[in-house]
Scaffold this motif. Structure first.
Motif, PDB file in Angstrom:
ATOM      1  N   CYS A   1     -39.032 -12.584 -20.423  1.00 37.16           N
ATOM      2  CA  CYS A   1     -37.976 -13.577 -20.217  1.00 37.16           C
ATOM      3  C   CYS A   1     -38.178 -14.740 -21.194  1.00 37.16           C
ATOM      4  O   CYS A   1     -39.281 -15.277 -21.298  1.00 37.16           O
ATOM      5  CB  CYS A   1     -38.006 -14.070 -18.775  1.00 37.16           C
ATOM      6  SG  CYS A   1     -36.885 -15.455 -18.478  1.00 37.16           S
TER       7      CYS A   1
ATOM      8  N   CYS B   1     -39.216 -18.024 -18.981  1.00 38.72           N
ATOM      9  CA  CYS B   1     -40.425 -18.168 -18.154  1.00 38.72           C
ATOM     10  C   CYS B   1     -41.536 -17.212 -18.554  1.00 38.72           C
ATOM     11  O   CYS B   1     -42.645 -17.314 -18.031  1.00 38.72           O
ATOM     12  CB  CYS B   1     -40.088 -17.987 -16.680  1.00 38.72           C
ATOM     13  SG  CYS B   1     -39.789 -16.266 -16.222  1.00 38.72           S
TER      14      CYS B   1
ATOM     15  N   VAL C   1     -41.874 -13.988 -17.943  1.00 38.95           N
ATOM     16  CA  VAL C   1     -42.139 -12.826 -17.086  1.00 38.95           C
ATOM     17  C   VAL C   1     -41.729 -11.550 -17.845  1.00 38.95           C
ATOM     18  O   VAL C   1     -40.724 -11.540 -18.545  1.00 38.95           O
ATOM     19  CB  VAL C   1     -41.394 -12.987 -15.734  1.00 38.95           C
ATOM     20  CG1 VAL C   1     -39.943 -12.575 -15.817  1.00 38.95           C
ATOM     21  CG2 VAL C   1     -42.097 -12.222 -14.631  1.00 38.95           C
TER      22      VAL C   1
ATOM     23  N   CYS D   1     -34.792 -13.400 -16.988  1.00 36.03           N
ATOM     24  CA  CYS D   1     -35.082 -12.668 -15.747  1.00 36.03           C
ATOM     25  C   CYS D   1     -34.109 -13.117 -14.647  1.00 36.03           C
ATOM     26  O   CYS D   1     -33.392 -14.117 -14.803  1.00 36.03           O
ATOM     27  CB  CYS D   1     -36.536 -12.893 -15.330  1.00 36.03           C
ATOM     28  SG  CYS D   1     -36.878 -14.547 -14.697  1.00 36.03           S
TER      29      CYS D   1
ATOM     30  N   CYS E   1     -34.500 -16.784 -13.540  1.00 37.57           N
ATOM     31  CA  CYS E   1     -34.017 -17.791 -14.493  1.00 37.57           C
ATOM     32  C   CYS E   1     -32.499 -17.744 -14.647  1.00 37.57           C
ATOM     33  O   CYS E   1     -31.891 -18.730 -15.072  1.00 37.57           O
ATOM     34  CB  CYS E   1     -34.723 -17.624 -15.842  1.00 37.57           C
ATOM     35  SG  CYS E   1     -36.479 -18.027 -15.758  1.00 37.57           S
TER      36      CYS E   1
END
Ligand code: ZN
Ligand code: ZN
Length: 237
Positions: free
Chosen positions: A42, A45, A47, A59, A62
């Motif tokens: 992502c 963030c 991930v 993601c 988000c």
């Protein structure tokens, strides 16, 4: 000199304590077991996301929660050895973890490098800072600034009031508790004005702390705000 230091203090694995022959920080076995973020992630963030893409992807979290920062990176996932290293750095006085961890973070954030980028650690409230004696995010930001050859300001951000422990709180509660809690010190505002900054923290859980820090940077006139954390808490795959 380096050789002498290595003979007296041979490098050891940060996780298992076994001898290692380089300063990557981890032995081969622990390296393989450490949840580094690799591949598609992502853009806000860090991930990991399934598949491949040649454009920025976000993601589900988000997409649902507005993130005030422009882009964000994470070096590790907060589980297994990733979690143990964060806890050892935060509560175990293991300052030796900061430098290799900062190297991993600098690698995760290398595409966000700008020569005038300023790194800003998320602050502890002064009462907690005294109790713990050091701010793990400032250790990471300082080592990362050295690694990336850019500037760092350890005290630009400040906590305006103490916050209770966030453990066990829902996402909405975390955002409510942290709203407006971080500010830019008046004496440091000029440093941030019209400049790209990167907020550094050890862990991202809900993102509420990073959001509060980002809003403070925007209020001080920062040009762009990025984030980078050592570990991102993610749901189990
Ligand atoms: Zn090991
Ligand atoms: Zn995300």
């Amino acid at each position: 000199m380096q050789t002498l230091v290595q003979m007296v203090y041979p490098p050891r694995c940060l996780s298992c304590g076994g001898l290692v022959d380089s300063d990557f920080g981890l032995c081969g076995a622990c390296w393989r077991d450490t949840p580094f973020v690799a591949g598609l992630a992502c853009d806000l963030c860090g991930v990991p996301l399934p598949g491949l893409s040649d454009r920025a992807e976000h993601c589900d979290d988000c997409l649902r929660i507005g993130r005030p920062w422009a882009q964000g990176r994470a070096a590790l996932l907060y589980r297994g050895i990733g979690r143990r290293l964060v806890l050892a750095l935060k509560h175990g006085d293991r300052h030796d973890i900061a430098r290799p961890a900062a190297r991993w973070m600098a690698r995760a954030a290398r595409d966000l490098h700008r020569s005038d980028l300023l790194l800003l650690p998320v602050p502890l409230h002064s009462r907690r800072h005294i109790a713990r004696r050091y701010n793990q995010s400032a250790l990471l930001a300082g080592a990362m600034a050295e690694e990336m050859g850019i500037a760092f300001c350890p005290d630009a951000l400040e906590r305006r009031r103490p916050t209770p422990s966030l453990d066990g709180r829902s996402r909405d509660e975390r955002f409510a508790v942290l709203d407006g809690v971080i500010g830019v010190r008046p004496a440091r505002r000029a440093l941030l004005a019209d400049r790209p900054v990167m907020v550094i923290d050890d862990v991202m859980t809900s993102g509420a702390t990073l959001a509060a820090a980002t809003q403070a940077c925007h209020a001080a006139g920062a040009k762009e705000v990025f984030t980078c954390v050592l570990a991102r808490v993610a749901k189990d795959p």
